[in-house]
Design an enzyme around this catalytic site. Sequence first.
Site, PDB file in Angstrom:
ATOM      1  N   GLU A  43     -42.500 -20.616 -71.222  1.00  0.00           N
ATOM      2  CA  GLU A  43     -42.110 -19.030 -70.667  1.00  0.00           C
ATOM      3  C   GLU A  43     -40.823 -18.947 -69.671  1.00  0.00           C
ATOM      4  O   GLU A  43     -40.501 -19.964 -68.979  1.00  0.00           O
ATOM      5  CB  GLU A  43     -43.353 -18.959 -69.948  1.00  0.00           C
ATOM      6  N   GLU A  68     -38.835 -22.854 -64.772  1.00  0.00           N
ATOM      7  CA  GLU A  68     -38.149 -22.039 -63.593  1.00  0.00           C
ATOM      8  C   GLU A  68     -36.613 -22.491 -63.001  1.00  0.00           C
ATOM      9  O   GLU A  68     -36.760 -23.669 -62.814  1.00  0.00           O
ATOM     10  CB  GLU A  68     -39.522 -22.612 -62.667  1.00  0.00           C
ATOM     11  N   ASP A  95     -31.542 -23.483 -64.521  1.00  0.00           N
ATOM     12  CA  ASP A  95     -31.454 -21.274 -65.256  1.00  0.00           C
ATOM     13  C   ASP A  95     -31.288 -21.259 -67.001  1.00  0.00           C
ATOM     14  O   ASP A  95     -31.069 -21.332 -67.372  1.00  0.00           O
ATOM     15  CB  ASP A  95     -30.001 -21.097 -64.488  1.00  0.00           C
ATOM     16  N   ASP A 117     -37.759 -10.493 -62.972  1.00  0.00           N
ATOM     17  CA  ASP A 117     -36.554  -9.738 -61.607  1.00  0.00           C
ATOM     18  C   ASP A 117     -36.256  -8.639 -62.401  1.00  0.00           C
ATOM     19  O   ASP A 117     -35.739  -8.598 -63.507  1.00  0.00           O
ATOM     20  CB  ASP A 117     -35.318 -11.191 -60.715  1.00  0.00           C
ATOM     21  N   LYS A 121     -29.739  -2.665 -60.015  1.00  0.00           N
ATOM     22  CA  LYS A 121     -28.567  -2.226 -59.411  1.00  0.00           C
ATOM     23  C   LYS A 121     -27.847  -2.495 -60.950  1.00  0.00           C
ATOM     24  O   LYS A 121     -27.845  -3.158 -61.850  1.00  0.00           O
ATOM     25  CB  LYS A 121     -27.351  -2.890 -58.706  1.00  0.00           C
ATOM     26  N   ASP A 153     -43.689  -4.320 -64.332  1.00  0.00           N
ATOM     27  CA  ASP A 153     -45.149  -3.425 -64.098  1.00  0.00           C
ATOM     28  C   ASP A 153     -43.892  -2.178 -63.236  1.00  0.00           C
ATOM     29  O   ASP A 153     -44.153  -1.259 -63.000  1.00  0.00           O
ATOM     30  CB  ASP A 153     -45.648  -3.324 -62.513  1.00  0.00           C
ATOM     31  N   GLU A 193     -49.593 -14.034 -61.737  1.00  0.00           N
ATOM     32  CA  GLU A 193     -49.331 -13.837 -60.832  1.00  0.00           C
ATOM     33  C   GLU A 193     -49.457 -12.504 -59.776  1.00  0.00           C
ATOM     34  O   GLU A 193     -50.061 -11.483 -58.996  1.00  0.00           O
ATOM     35  CB  GLU A 193     -48.873 -14.970 -59.637  1.00  0.00           C
ATOM     36  N   GLU A 195     -48.921  -9.940 -61.849  1.00  0.00           N
ATOM     37  CA  GLU A 195     -50.052  -9.328 -62.875  1.00  0.00           C
ATOM     38  C   GLU A 195     -51.242  -8.207 -61.927  1.00  0.00           C
ATOM     39  O   GLU A 195     -51.612  -7.492 -61.868  1.00  0.00           O
ATOM     40  CB  GLU A 195     -50.205  -9.526 -64.628  1.00  0.00           C
TER      41      GLU A 195
HETATM   42  N1  SAM Z   1     -43.845 -14.743 -64.167  1.00  0.00           N
HETATM   43  C1  SAM Z   1     -44.604 -15.254 -62.708  1.00  0.00           C
HETATM   44  C2  SAM Z   1     -45.027 -13.915 -62.300  1.00  0.00           C
HETATM   45  O1  SAM Z   1     -45.716 -12.948 -63.488  1.00  0.00           O
HETATM   46  O2  SAM Z   1     -46.507 -13.902 -61.633  1.00  0.00           O
HETATM   47  C3  SAM Z   1     -43.464 -15.103 -61.399  1.00  0.00           C
HETATM   48  C4  SAM Z   1     -42.890 -13.613 -61.620  1.00  0.00           C
HETATM   49  S1  SAM Z   1     -41.230 -13.863 -60.814  1.00  0.00           S
HETATM   50  C5  SAM Z   1     -40.943 -12.186 -60.199  1.00  0.00           C
HETATM   51  C6  SAM Z   1     -40.085 -14.232 -61.045  1.00  0.00           C
HETATM   52  C7  SAM Z   1     -38.729 -15.299 -61.358  1.00  0.00           C
HETATM   53  O3  SAM Z   1     -38.123 -15.509 -62.622  1.00  0.00           O
HETATM   54  C8  SAM Z   1     -39.445 -16.137 -60.490  1.00  0.00           C
HETATM   55  O4  SAM Z   1     -39.606 -17.412 -59.993  1.00  0.00           O
HETATM   56  C9  SAM Z   1     -37.513 -16.653 -60.351  1.00  0.00           C
HETATM   57  O5  SAM Z   1     -36.854 -17.658 -60.264  1.00  0.00           O
HETATM   58  C10 SAM Z   1     -37.489 -16.640 -61.730  1.00  0.00           C
HETATM   59  N2  SAM Z   1     -36.157 -16.632 -62.336  1.00  0.00           N
HETATM   60  C11 SAM Z   1     -35.836 -15.254 -62.979  1.00  0.00           C
HETATM   61  N3  SAM Z   1     -34.498 -15.311 -63.123  1.00  0.00           N
HETATM   62  C12 SAM Z   1     -34.354 -16.737 -63.491  1.00  0.00           C
HETATM   63  C13 SAM Z   1     -34.183 -17.508 -64.466  1.00  0.00           C
HETATM   64  N4  SAM Z   1     -32.493 -16.402 -64.758  1.00  0.00           N
HETATM   65  N5  SAM Z   1     -33.849 -18.473 -65.013  1.00  0.00           N
HETATM   66  C14 SAM Z   1     -35.361 -19.167 -64.629  1.00  0.00           C
HETATM   67  N6  SAM Z   1     -35.948 -18.602 -64.285  1.00  0.00           N
HETATM   68  C15 SAM Z   1     -35.610 -17.363 -63.465  1.00  0.00           C
END
Ligand code: SAM
Length: 220
Positions: A43, A68, A95, A117, A121, A153, A193, A195
Amino acid sequence: MRLRRIKGAEEAVAASSRCISSPEAFKENWRHVFKNGNPIHIEIGMGKGKFITTLARENPDINYIGIERYESVLLRALQKTDEESLSNLKFIRMDAMQIPDVFAQGEAERIYLNFSDPWPKDRHAKRRLTSRIFLERYDRILPPSGRIEFKTDNRGLFEFSLQELPKAGWNIDAFTWDLHHDASLNAGNIMTEYEEKFSSLGNPIYKLIASRGNKKAPSA
Ligand code: SAM
């Protein structure tokens, strides 16, 4: 995800046996980390980890790796699994751009992207985890039968993904504009979380499943 830096997070993540601190060292050797040859599902952007941790509890014959970017977020996932043995669950702080450095072709069989995320933009489109930049990287670690499961969403991000995946050569095998009212795609659904939060506000949840189909594997 709103980020609050947590003092000591870096040290706690580094000290945890659940977190793999030099994941590049295990490329082509993940079976040694898990001590078995079970399939690996990952994931990306797992946040606080409820989704992947629940999957790991329910499916001991699948190995799970949560990725993460931020230590402070990863720490929350670690704290939730502190007391559990769960030998089929590991975390990596990195990353997602780096995943081809960490997994060989075919080493991970499925990728989950949950509430990634949205980067609304246009000039940030490349940062979306379903952009072709990332799809090309997923292509380099999945087997031909590999697939992506994506939930959000965010309508804009979902529409973008429905267009971007076929442009990058992927097949959309299934999708829904209302996961929680789709008996077939919602069967066995585990809520993340985000969702839980957004569906409790009445937002519909979108989901798609995409596969690599007959695409030629890219050269490493
Ligand atoms: N998946 C979880 C949920 O549905 O509750 C968290 C959603 S949160 C909006 C997005 C997560 O993705 C954040 O914790 C962010 O740090 C991580 N994230 C975003 N871009 C990433 C990347 N390029 N590599 C690793 N993690 C990333």
